[in-house]
Design a protein around this motif. Structure first.
Motif, PDB file in Angstrom:
ATOM      1  N   GLY A 167       0.816  -1.204   0.000  1.00 28.66           N
ATOM      2  CA  GLY A 167       0.000   0.000   0.000  1.00 28.66           C
ATOM      3  C   GLY A 167       0.850   1.255   0.000  1.00 28.66           C
ATOM      4  O   GLY A 167       0.553   2.227  -0.713  1.00 28.66           O
ATOM      5  N   ARG A 168       1.918   1.250   0.779  1.00 30.90           N
ATOM      6  CA  ARG A 168       2.836   2.398   0.800  1.00 30.90           C
ATOM      7  C   ARG A 168       3.445   2.639  -0.575  1.00 30.90           C
ATOM      8  O   ARG A 168       3.532   3.775  -1.050  1.00 30.90           O
ATOM      9  N   ASP A 169       3.891   1.562  -1.230  1.00 32.41           N
ATOM     10  CA  ASP A 169       4.509   1.691  -2.548  1.00 32.41           C
ATOM     11  C   ASP A 169       3.518   2.261  -3.561  1.00 32.41           C
ATOM     12  O   ASP A 169       3.884   3.117  -4.384  1.00 32.41           O
ATOM     13  N   ALA A 170       2.264   1.796  -3.508  1.00 35.35           N
ATOM     14  CA  ALA A 170       1.263   2.283  -4.451  1.00 35.35           C
ATOM     15  C   ALA A 170       1.030   3.780  -4.279  1.00 35.35           C
ATOM     16  O   ALA A 170       0.975   4.541  -5.256  1.00 35.35           O
ATOM     17  N   ILE A 171       0.897   4.226  -3.029  1.00 36.16           N
ATOM     18  CA  ILE A 171       0.661   5.651  -2.763  1.00 36.16           C
ATOM     19  C   ILE A 171       1.870   6.476  -3.205  1.00 36.16           C
ATOM     20  O   ILE A 171       1.725   7.554  -3.802  1.00 36.16           O
ATOM     21  N   ALA A 172       3.063   5.984  -2.924  1.00 36.32           N
ATOM     22  CA  ALA A 172       4.285   6.723  -3.275  1.00 36.32           C
ATOM     23  C   ALA A 172       4.439   6.894  -4.781  1.00 36.32           C
ATOM     24  O   ALA A 172       5.037   7.868  -5.250  1.00 36.32           O
ATOM     25  N   GLN A 173       3.894   5.959  -5.572  1.00 36.72           N
ATOM     26  CA  GLN A 173       4.010   6.031  -7.026  1.00 36.72           C
ATOM     27  C   GLN A 173       2.954   6.942  -7.651  1.00 36.72           C
ATOM     28  O   GLN A 173       3.086   7.336  -8.813  1.00 36.72           O
ATOM     29  N   SER A 174       1.925   7.290  -6.911  1.00 38.75           N
ATOM     30  CA  SER A 174       0.740   7.910  -7.498  1.00 38.75           C
ATOM     31  C   SER A 174       0.860   9.417  -7.632  1.00 38.75           C
ATOM     32  O   SER A 174       1.269  10.115  -6.698  1.00 38.75           O
ATOM     33  N   GLN A 175       0.459   9.896  -8.829  1.00 39.50           N
ATOM     34  CA  GLN A 175       0.385  11.337  -9.056  1.00 39.50           C
ATOM     35  C   GLN A 175      -0.969  11.898  -8.632  1.00 39.50           C
ATOM     36  O   GLN A 175      -1.119  13.101  -8.459  1.00 39.50           O
ATOM     37  N   LEU A 176      -1.959  11.013  -8.496  1.00 41.86           N
ATOM     38  CA  LEU A 176      -3.285  11.417  -8.039  1.00 41.86           C
ATOM     39  C   LEU A 176      -3.703  10.488  -6.902  1.00 41.86           C
ATOM     40  O   LEU A 176      -3.673   9.264  -7.050  1.00 41.86           O
ATOM     41  N   VAL A 177      -4.064  11.084  -5.752  1.00 40.60           N
ATOM     42  CA  VAL A 177      -4.490  10.311  -4.588  1.00 40.60           C
ATOM     43  C   VAL A 177      -5.877  10.812  -4.181  1.00 40.60           C
ATOM     44  O   VAL A 177      -6.069  12.009  -3.961  1.00 40.60           O
ATOM     45  N   ILE A 178      -6.832   9.898  -4.080  1.00 42.55           N
ATOM     46  CA  ILE A 178      -8.222  10.248  -3.814  1.00 42.55           C
ATOM     47  C   ILE A 178      -8.687   9.522  -2.557  1.00 42.55           C
ATOM     48  O   ILE A 178      -8.336   8.359  -2.328  1.00 42.55           O
ATOM     49  N   GLY A 179      -9.495  10.202  -1.759  1.00 39.30           N
ATOM     50  CA  GLY A 179     -10.040   9.551  -0.566  1.00 39.30           C
ATOM     51  C   GLY A 179     -10.787  10.530   0.305  1.00 39.30           C
ATOM     52  O   GLY A 179     -10.857  11.735   0.005  1.00 39.30           O
ATOM     53  N   ALA A 180     -11.354  10.042   1.389  1.00 36.11           N
ATOM     54  CA  ALA A 180     -12.023  10.895   2.364  1.00 36.11           C
ATOM     55  C   ALA A 180     -10.984  11.731   3.104  1.00 36.11           C
ATOM     56  O   ALA A 180      -9.784  11.411   3.120  1.00 36.11           O
ATOM     57  N   ASP A 181     -11.444  12.811   3.720  1.00 40.59           N
ATOM     58  CA  ASP A 181     -10.538  13.749   4.401  1.00 40.59           C
ATOM     59  C   ASP A 181      -9.605  13.036   5.372  1.00 40.59           C
ATOM     60  O   ASP A 181      -8.387  13.287   5.387  1.00 40.59           O
ATOM     61  N   ARG A 182     -10.181  12.146   6.183  1.00 40.03           N
ATOM     62  CA  ARG A 182      -9.409  11.527   7.259  1.00 40.03           C
ATOM     63  C   ARG A 182      -8.273  10.664   6.717  1.00 40.03           C
ATOM     64  O   ARG A 182      -7.150  10.715   7.220  1.00 40.03           O
ATOM     65  N   VAL A 183      -8.548   9.883   5.670  1.00 36.93           N
ATOM     66  CA  VAL A 183      -7.508   8.997   5.148  1.00 36.93           C
ATOM     67  C   VAL A 183      -6.476   9.778   4.347  1.00 36.93           C
ATOM     68  O   VAL A 183      -5.278   9.455   4.364  1.00 36.93           O
ATOM     69  N   LEU A 184      -6.916  10.816   3.629  1.00 39.14           N
ATOM     70  CA  LEU A 184      -5.950  11.661   2.907  1.00 39.14           C
ATOM     71  C   LEU A 184      -4.999  12.348   3.876  1.00 39.14           C
ATOM     72  O   LEU A 184      -3.780  12.405   3.647  1.00 39.14           O
ATOM     73  N   ALA A 185      -5.561  12.879   4.977  1.00 38.47           N
ATOM     74  CA  ALA A 185      -4.729  13.560   5.970  1.00 38.47           C
ATOM     75  C   ALA A 185      -3.705  12.602   6.568  1.00 38.47           C
ATOM     76  O   ALA A 185      -2.531  12.954   6.757  1.00 38.47           O
ATOM     77  N   ALA A 186      -4.125  11.372   6.853  1.00 40.69           N
ATOM     78  CA  ALA A 186      -3.213  10.392   7.436  1.00 40.69           C
ATOM     79  C   ALA A 186      -2.069  10.083   6.482  1.00 40.69           C
ATOM     80  O   ALA A 186      -0.897  10.002   6.895  1.00 40.69           O
ATOM     81  N   ALA A 187      -2.387   9.907   5.202  1.00 38.83           N
ATOM     82  CA  ALA A 187      -1.352   9.586   4.217  1.00 38.83           C
ATOM     83  C   ALA A 187      -0.394  10.759   4.017  1.00 38.83           C
ATOM     84  O   ALA A 187       0.831  10.574   3.932  1.00 38.83           O
ATOM     85  N   TRP A 188      -0.940  11.972   3.963  1.00 39.25           N
ATOM     86  CA  TRP A 188      -0.095  13.150   3.731  1.00 39.25           C
ATOM     87  C   TRP A 188       0.798  13.428   4.934  1.00 39.25           C
ATOM     88  O   TRP A 188       1.994  13.684   4.790  1.00 39.25           O
ATOM     89  N   GLU A 189       0.229  13.393   6.122  1.00 41.34           N
ATOM     90  CA  GLU A 189       1.005  13.694   7.322  1.00 41.34           C
ATOM     91  C   GLU A 189       2.102  12.670   7.573  1.00 41.34           C
ATOM     92  O   GLU A 189       3.120  12.979   8.196  1.00 41.34           O
TER      93      GLU A 189
END
Length: 440
Positions: free
Chosen positions: A28-50
């Motif tokens: 999951g980490r590798d997939a997010i790190a490769q992505s130019q577009l990341v979509i999700g609810a506020d809570r999960v986006l904040a967790a991934a970004w932080e």
């Protein structure tokens, strides 16, 4: 036609675990790190970004509804897209419906990309690990945004896991257990799992019923003495029921066929109109152990027997309703199965009330007299129901006559069954699963 170049585009559906990114898999980490577009609810986006998982220049789009997410994916030319979900993608997750819709677009050639689902850690596996117990033998129930028979689930299973939230708070479920006489059952509550404010409380249902818990709470109930249900085949012996000489009872052989014709599901909601002693109600409640049965009866003596038989079998999902149908049906939850064992001349009105509550309800009725059969046939045929069937059943029972046995014929019974022609409102899957996004 999809070319190999077009399939170089990747769309990931990623379960990020319980909220703390420590429960996110390496894939999951590798997939997010490769992505130019990341979509999700506020809570999960904040967790991934932080947590620093996203590319610095990645586009982050807040979206929860599947149609909006699909629009974002189709409008973007990003070679790699990650769509984030809390928990596990296969456990009451929005990934289920979204994956189905995206898969259809891929097959139709409208989305030239390769889909990949990456699971996360579910609340079930996380919480059971915290408690040092397995989850393979747990009965799993989601009460997030839906109603259900929590007491019935705990009563019939040694280990029951609940997703809570919305109108079904953890403390409310514990109070239901107390009202059903299950206050001594051991319950563990997990609140805000994986977050710094994580809290785990274990005690009896009665103790937890006096506490308050956040929406992000799960429960694990342990009942050391669950009630074992009879075999799946219906047909309890008539002697199993309390009865008197004045109250009618659907006999064992007829009852077995009635239950079969009802085609009950584990979560069926049943009306038994003219329930008498409650023999059909009891068998329906046992078969639909995760559902609800409403036994409607107008006679005082029968109502007393109904309640006694309900207690005799320990059925928390059987509700006795006093009154004459169809008036007594007002306000009852919409049924998906209806049995009319006695109508007191109001058969047509009872069927109309059932179909008004749910146009897709399946109707089963029994008749003894030809006059009642004629009314029932005319009613079911006139309502536009489908799959109308009529079966006549003749049963003979043996009795001793000195050293011999004689077969004594019982009254022939007509069993009618038909399906409502309408489409129930809850038969169309909602955009977001009833379990809710946080439920996993």
């Amino acid at each position: 036609m999809q070319t190999s170049d077009s399939l170089n585009r990747r769309v990931y559906l990623v379960g990020i675990g319980m909220g703390n990114v420590g429960t996110l898999t390496l894939a999951g980490r590798d997939a997010i790190a490769q992505s130019q577009l990341v979509i999700g609810a506020d809570r999960v986006l904040a967790a991934a970004w932080e947590a620093g998982l996203c590319q610095v220049d990645a586009e982050l789009v807040q979206a929860k509804k599947s149609d909006r997410i699909i629009d974002q994916v189709l409008a973007s030319d990003a070679p790699c897209v990650s769509i984030l979900f809390s928990g596990d993608t296969g456990f009451y997750s929005g990934a289920t419906i979204l994956g189905r819709k995206l898969g259809a677009l891929v097959r139709e050639g409208k989305l030239p990309a390769k889909l990949q689902v990456i699971p996360g850690v579910s609340s079930l596996s996380y919480f059971c690990a915290l408690l040092g117990t397995s989850w393979q033998d747990a009965f799993v129930v989601s009460l997030h945004g839906r109603s259900g028979n929590a007491a019935g689930a705990v009563q019939t299973h040694e280990k029951t896991f609940f997703l809570t939230g919305g109108q079904a708070k953890a403390q409310d479920i514990c109070r239901e257990l107390v009202r059903a006489g299950l206050g001594d059952v051991t319950v563990s509550a997990g609140e805000n799992l994986s977050y710094p404010s994580e809290r785990v409380v274990t005690g009896t249902a009665a103790e937890l019923a006096r506490m308050s818990f956040a929406d992000l709470t799960v429960l694990l109930a342990h009942n050391e003495h669950p009630v074992s249900c009879p075999p799946a085949a219906p047909g309890l012996p008539d002697a199993s029921f309390l009865r008197d000489s004045h109250t009618p009872m659907t006999k064992e052989e007829i009852r077995a066929l009635v239950i079969s014709k009802l085609r009950l599901a584990p979560d069926s909601l049943v009306w038994d109109v003219g329930a008498g002693t409650g023999s059909v109600s009891v068998e329906a409640a046992l078969a639909a152990s995760w559902g609800q049965v409403y036994a409607v009866e107008r006679k005082d003596a029968a109502l007393e027997l109904l309640e006694q038989n309900r207690k005799r079998f320990g059925l928390t999902n059987l509700h006795v309703v006093a009154g004459e149908a169809p008036q007594a049906l007002d306000g009852l939850p919409a049924p998906d199965r209806v049995f009319v064992g006695g109508s007191a001349g109001g058969f047509a009105e009872i069927v109309s009330a059932a179909l008004a509550a749910n146009p897709s309800a399946r109707i089963v009725a029994t008749c003894i007299t030809l006059e009642t059969l004629g009314v029932a046939l005319a009613t079911l045929g006139g309502e536009g129901l489908t799959n109308l069937e009529v079966v006549q059943v003749s049963v003979a029972r043996g009795r001793e006559a000195g050293p011999y046995h004689l077969m004594m014929g019982q009254n022939p019974v007509y069993i009618l069954s038909a399906d409502g022609a309408g489409i129930a409102a809850d038969s169309v899957p909602p955009d977001t699963p009833k379990g809710g996004a946080h439920a996993s």
